[in-house]
Write an enzyme that holds these catalytic residues in place. Structure first.
Site, PDB file in Angstrom:
ATOM      1  N   TYR A  10     -16.332  -4.691   8.423  1.00 41.19           N
ATOM      2  CA  TYR A  10     -15.031  -4.022   8.504  1.00 41.19           C
ATOM      3  C   TYR A  10     -14.697  -3.851   9.987  1.00 41.19           C
ATOM      4  CZ  TYR A  10     -13.569  -2.777   3.734  1.00 41.19           C
ATOM      5  OH  TYR A  10     -13.084  -2.807   2.447  1.00 41.19           O
TER       6      TYR A  10
ATOM      7  N   ASP B 275       0.855  -1.189   0.000  1.00 38.66           N
ATOM      8  CA  ASP B 275       0.000   0.000   0.000  1.00 38.66           C
ATOM      9  C   ASP B 275       0.891   1.238   0.000  1.00 38.66           C
ATOM     10  OD1 ASP B 275      -2.285   1.802   0.437  1.00 38.66           O
ATOM     11  OD2 ASP B 275      -3.340  -0.047   0.925  1.00 38.66           O
TER      12      ASP B 275
ATOM     13  N   TRP C  33     -16.638  -4.448  -1.505  1.00 39.87           N
ATOM     14  CA  TRP C  33     -16.462  -3.833  -0.190  1.00 39.87           C
ATOM     15  C   TRP C  33     -17.404  -2.677   0.054  1.00 39.87           C
ATOM     16  CZ3 TRP C  33     -14.543   1.171   0.908  1.00 39.87           C
ATOM     17  CH2 TRP C  33     -14.059   1.899  -0.200  1.00 39.87           C
TER      18      TRP C  33
ATOM     19  N   GLU D   5      -9.930   2.426  -5.184  1.00 43.16           N
ATOM     20  CA  GLU D   5      -9.572   3.775  -4.780  1.00 43.16           C
ATOM     21  C   GLU D   5      -8.356   4.319  -5.543  1.00 43.16           C
ATOM     22  OE1 GLU D   5     -11.127   3.795  -0.219  1.00 43.16           O
ATOM     23  OE2 GLU D   5      -9.143   2.981  -0.542  1.00 43.16           O
TER      24      GLU D   5
ATOM     25  N   HIS E 111      -2.896   2.991  -4.442  1.00 42.78           N
ATOM     26  CA  HIS E 111      -2.314   2.416  -3.216  1.00 42.78           C
ATOM     27  C   HIS E 111      -0.908   1.881  -3.476  1.00 42.78           C
ATOM     28  CE1 HIS E 111      -5.857   2.731  -0.607  1.00 42.78           C
ATOM     29  NE2 HIS E 111      -6.589   2.402  -1.662  1.00 42.78           N
TER      30      HIS E 111
HETATM   31  C1  ACM Z   1     -11.059  -0.912   0.504  1.00 43.80           C
HETATM   32  O1  ACM Z   1     -11.530  -0.815   1.643  1.00 43.80           O
HETATM   33  N1  ACM Z   1     -10.610   0.150  -0.141  1.00 43.80           N
HETATM   34  C2  ACM Z   1     -10.986  -2.178  -0.168  1.00 43.80           C
END
Ligand code: ACM
Length: 536
Positions: A391, A168, A366, A300, A237
């Site tokens: 989560y 990341d 997600w 993202e 990321h």
């Molecule tokens: C994530 O929570 N961006 C997979």
């Protein structure tokens, strides 16, 4: 009082006494399970569970005509029998057997005397084939020893997939021999942000797994019937990789491994050399991880740098793409084809649905249930990782003393209420695409193994029931099972969250979090829904 709840559980008359003389007989195909069980029970009984013949006073592991993960367990006064469809089923039967013992049996070497087990008959099999946990070892590194301990805790709960988030913006955690700077530079950062928006802590943080470590982790997990699915997150990321090899990025100036949280703007460029670089990385990853599924992230990825990058814009024009979303889709496709040619299936976060997706790709959904519904309806297998339910970096109550409040409140009961098949898919044949679910342990705000214990347990026990046990929910029943289960976690040294709230050393007063703002949250959901309209 077994967690997760077995499909059928009957108590019978009498009890079996497990002592130093107890023997263990196993079908040759179940030798590894027998060795594991011997390793767990010998320190408890003080005996050696010598190989014996099936019969009185013996634990017998055998094969029968059942599904590979299914088992039948019979405890009778004169012996214990586990019949299973394969090694995984025998392993789960053995896990259930351990839970029939007093909780002290989870303490190594603590008892040393005879143990009494109630006579029972159990028939059991999982509801879902994919019962996972995502562990983010990129934001905060987890030592190999802690990781092996976590694998054992997953196994106690009959989970079978460990999704390891290995890279990341804040760190690169796996040795890649061809590109040593990924770990020399990318595996540590100078300092980390305290909480979500606090000051920098001024302390370096880092760590990585050597390839030998990875082999050990994968083998250790495999013996516990847990598949390790690696994630190398692309094309967003990726700041740690770009810090190590600036030519992967879009800027002319060098950048550092990030010490702050949030969605980073530094993403990969779309040059041929960058794609070749990550194919080379994947070559080494494929050698280490036998998993048929390989995750390349895809979540993202802000497109700002691509919008101003001449080479990204040239790529869009050359390929006749509509926009930067399609460019991301094209980028991910490069790896889909690459993995497919090597007999593996690409897994990506649900953003990979935006702009088109290759047929064999699996979606890790997600963003609430949205990605799961869109993926299944467009014919893709899907793993439900709904941030709105599972989560575990999200706060566990409304209380002010929860450590580093983040996200919406997800209580133990909320997690227990999670249904892996989204309501919208019920009765729809597309529901068959839901392979299962994964709970997420994201670690921006979880900076130690003790905090992982606090955030993951006992919610992980509730999650395990949602993927192993049937679709019906019985909260009082679950809570009664949990009351018997918590002493097992105590015996295993798990510093779980108590019902009464955080213990004094588990709070973190003054560390800034990021509770969800309901209005902003609705706006986020609306944006996700609109983005996913393009799902194909
Ligand atoms: C994530 O929570 N961006 C997979």
């Amino acid at each position: 009082m077994i967690v997760p709840k077995p499909a059928r559980f009957e108590t019978r008359l009498g009890r079996f006494v497990l002592d130093r003389e107890t023997a263990l007989a196993a079908d040759p195909a179940l030798g590894e399970v027998a060795a594991w069980l011997r390793g767990e029970l010998s320190p408890v009984t003080g005996g050696q569970l010598l190989p014996g013949r099936p019969g009185p006073g013996t634990i017998t592991l055998g094969l029968d005509d059942l599904a590979p993960e299914a088992y039948r367990l019979t405890v009778a006064p004169d012996g214990i029998e586990i019949d299973a469809g394969g090694p995984a089923g025998a392993f789960y039967g053995a896990q259930t057997l351990r839970q029939l013992m007093p909780a002290a049996a989870f303490r190594r070497g603590a008892a040393g005397g005879p143990l009494e087990l109630p006579a029972v008959h159990v028939q059991d099999a999982p509801r879902f084939a994919w019962r996972g946990a995502i562990l983010d070892v990129a934001r905060h590194f987890m030592t190999k020893g802690d990781l092996l301990r976590f694998i054992d805790l997953m196994a106690v709960h009959k989970l079978n997939v460990l999704h390891l988030h290995l890279s990341d913006d804040q760190g690169w955690r796996i040795e890649i021999k061809r590109y040593p700077r990924l770990t020399e530079v990318g595996s540590w950062r100078k300092e980390s942000q305290v909480g979500w928006m606090g000051e920098m802590d001024g302390r370096p943080h880092g760590g990585y797994y050597t390839q030998d470590d990875v082999r050990e982790i994968v083998a250790y997990a495999a013996r516990r019937h847990i598949r390790v699915v690696p994630e190398i997150d692309l094309p967003g990321h990726t700041q740690a990789a770009i810090a190590a090899y600036p030519e992967l990025g879009n800027l002319d100036t060098p950048i550092e491994v990030s010490g702050t949280w949030g969605i980073g703007s530094n993403v990969l460029n779309v040059e041929d050399a960058t794609i070749a670089f990550f194919k080379n990385v994947l070559d080494e990853v494929l050698e280490l991880f036998p998993s048929p599924y390989i995750c390349v992230g895809g979540d993202e990825c802000p497109k700002d740098q691509w919008r101003t990058s001449p080479s990204a814009q040239r790529r869009i024009r050359e390929l006749g793409l509509r926009d930067e979303d399609e460019l991301q889709s094209w980028f991910i496709h490069q790896f889909d084809d690459y993995l497919a040619a090597r007999g593996r299936r690409l897994v990506g976060w649900d953003e990979i649905l935006e702009g088109g997706l290759a047929p064999g790709a699996v979606v890790a959904s997600w963003r609430a249930d949205l990605g799961a519904v869109a993926a299944a309806r467009s014919g893709h297998d899907v793993i439900n990782c709904a941030n709105t339910s599972v989560y575990f970096d999200y706060r566990q109550s409304e209380r002010d003393d929860e450590p580093v409040p983040f996200g919406t409140v997800l209580t133990l009961d909320d997690v227990y209420a999670f249904e892996p098949v989204p309501a919208e898919l019920r009765g729809d044949p597309a529901a068959a695409h839901v392979l299962g679910a994964q709970c997420g342990i994201w670690t921006e705000l979880i900076d130690s193994n003790r905090r992982i214990d606090y955030m993951a347990f006992p919610r992980l026990a509730a999650f395990a029931e949602t993927v192993w046990s049937g679709p019906e929910r019985d909260l009082p029943g679950f809570r009664a099972r949990l009351a018997a289960h918590l002493p097992r976690l105590d015996a295993l040294g798990v510093e779980y969250r108590h019902e009464s709230g955080p213990l004094p050393w588990q709070t973190r007063p003054g560390v800034p979090g990021r509770p969800e703002d309901p209005d902003a949250w609705q706006a986020t959901i609306d944006a996700w829904t609109s983005n996913l309209r393009n799902a194909r």
